[in-house]
Scaffold this motif. Sequence first.
Motif, PDB file in Angstrom:
ATOM      1  N   THR A  79       0.834  -1.348   0.025  1.00 15.47           N
ATOM      2  CA  THR A  79       0.019  -0.049   0.065  1.00 15.47           C
ATOM      3  C   THR A  79       0.976   1.187   0.064  1.00 15.47           C
ATOM      4  OG1 THR A  79      -1.707  -1.109   1.425  1.00 15.47           O
ATOM      5  CG2 THR A  79      -1.659   1.490   1.318  1.00 15.47           C
ATOM      6  N   VAL A  80       0.693   2.231  -1.092  1.00  8.61           N
ATOM      7  CA  VAL A  80       1.422   3.193  -0.985  1.00  8.61           C
ATOM      8  C   VAL A  80       1.147   4.319   0.210  1.00  8.61           C
ATOM      9  CG1 VAL A  80       2.185   5.454  -2.499  1.00  8.61           C
ATOM     10  CG2 VAL A  80       1.760   3.217  -3.477  1.00  8.61           C
ATOM     11  N   VAL A  81       1.920   4.721   0.859  1.00  5.97           N
ATOM     12  CA  VAL A  81       1.586   5.672   2.138  1.00  5.97           C
ATOM     13  C   VAL A  81       2.233   7.163   1.927  1.00  5.97           C
ATOM     14  CG1 VAL A  81       1.301   3.690   3.706  1.00  5.97           C
ATOM     15  CG2 VAL A  81       3.743   4.818   3.358  1.00  5.97           C
ATOM     16  N   GLY A  82       2.726   7.432   0.743  1.00  8.17           N
ATOM     17  CA  GLY A  82       3.216   8.858   0.607  1.00  8.17           C
ATOM     18  C   GLY A  82       4.735   8.899   0.774  1.00  8.17           C
ATOM     19  N   ASP A  83       5.378   9.880   0.135  1.00 10.60           N
ATOM     20  CA  ASP A  83       6.791  10.293   0.516  1.00 10.60           C
ATOM     21  C   ASP A  83       7.683   9.219   0.131  1.00 10.60           C
ATOM     22  OD1 ASP A  83       8.646  11.888   1.464  1.00 10.60           O
ATOM     23  OD2 ASP A  83       8.716  11.230   3.211  1.00 10.60           O
ATOM     24  N   GLY A  84       7.314   8.351  -1.150  1.00  7.23           N
ATOM     25  CA  GLY A  84       8.088   7.323  -1.504  1.00  7.23           C
ATOM     26  C   GLY A  84       7.903   6.266  -0.754  1.00  7.23           C
ATOM     27  N   ARG A  85       7.266   6.070   0.192  1.00 11.16           N
ATOM     28  CA  ARG A  85       7.165   4.907   1.113  1.00 11.16           C
ATOM     29  C   ARG A  85       6.038   4.119   0.520  1.00 11.16           C
ATOM     30  NH1 ARG A  85       8.594   5.502   7.344  1.00 11.16           N
ATOM     31  NH2 ARG A  85      10.875   6.759   7.076  1.00 11.16           N
ATOM     32  N   VAL A  86       6.293   2.660   0.880  1.00  9.11           N
ATOM     33  CA  VAL A  86       5.027   1.812   1.021  1.00  9.11           C
ATOM     34  C   VAL A  86       4.879   1.021   2.125  1.00  9.11           C
ATOM     35  CG1 VAL A  86       5.283   1.422  -1.667  1.00  9.11           C
ATOM     36  CG2 VAL A  86       6.406  -0.063  -0.324  1.00  9.11           C
TER      37      VAL A  86
END
Length: 289
Positions: free
Chosen positions: A244-251
């Motif tokens: 799941t993509v959580v934003g700021d280049g993080r999953v």
Amino acid sequence: MLGGVATAAALGSATVVVAAAESAWVKAPYSAVRLIAPAANDGAGLKAGVDLKLDPGWKTYWRYPGEAGLPPRFDFAGSLNVRAVEVSWPAPQRFEAGGTVSIGYGGGVVFPLTVHPLDPARPVVLAAAVSYAVCGTLCIPAEVSLRLPLSPRKPGPTDPVKVATLVGSAAGPDAAALLQRFGARVPRPVAVGAGGPLAIAAVAIDRSTVPWRARVDAHAPADAELFVEGPSADWALPVPAPATVVGDGRVRFLFDLDGMPAGAVLAGAKLTLTLASEGGAIEAVVPLE
């Protein structure tokens, strides 16, 4: 093959064996397997690989196969002048069929090998008995036996040595490229929290649920995959759901800490996390505190 080894030995201790870089393909159900090696092989460990080719639509499995399947097994007991063989596992992919999630390889895979001779100055013959499963609409066990001479080094034109060529074929143009390609897919070890374009940022355990639930945050593209292994082969942890993509280049990946063997204790156990994407793969060992 044994006759070729005897001939080389008869030439004396000064003999340098020029090893074939590829064995012949051995056919098995919906697949074929061979051994490959660089034409020039040197260093503390000789390089080689098990090249497993699969028919279209068929797959085989990783060292942890997920919810179904059997991992490949390698037996090098028949080798000559070999102390140990290390098998490396390229990053796998996730497969879903009929509600079952498995982990493995489609199309083909090369398992890189590092071969440690007993005597680095003498010829080495690598023998491998490989057992594995191939799966399409059904799963079929397969087993092959392979042999390939390896050379401790490649002699120069002025070397005062006799040269013995053992059974095998000449080096094909793809052998070194295959070893390099799949070697680059072997996950490199990292620490949790280390930086980089592909990184495991944090691991958290929610102990308020039964079973406990793990959350893994990573710096990775959205199509990256996470695979989790327990401290021993009798752990059957679930395959994490897609990221799941959580934003700021993080999953973020979530999975339940379920499937432990009877009597296992979660606290203090070490999990191995493998994070893979098109750009590479990493591996981290995480103790559960």
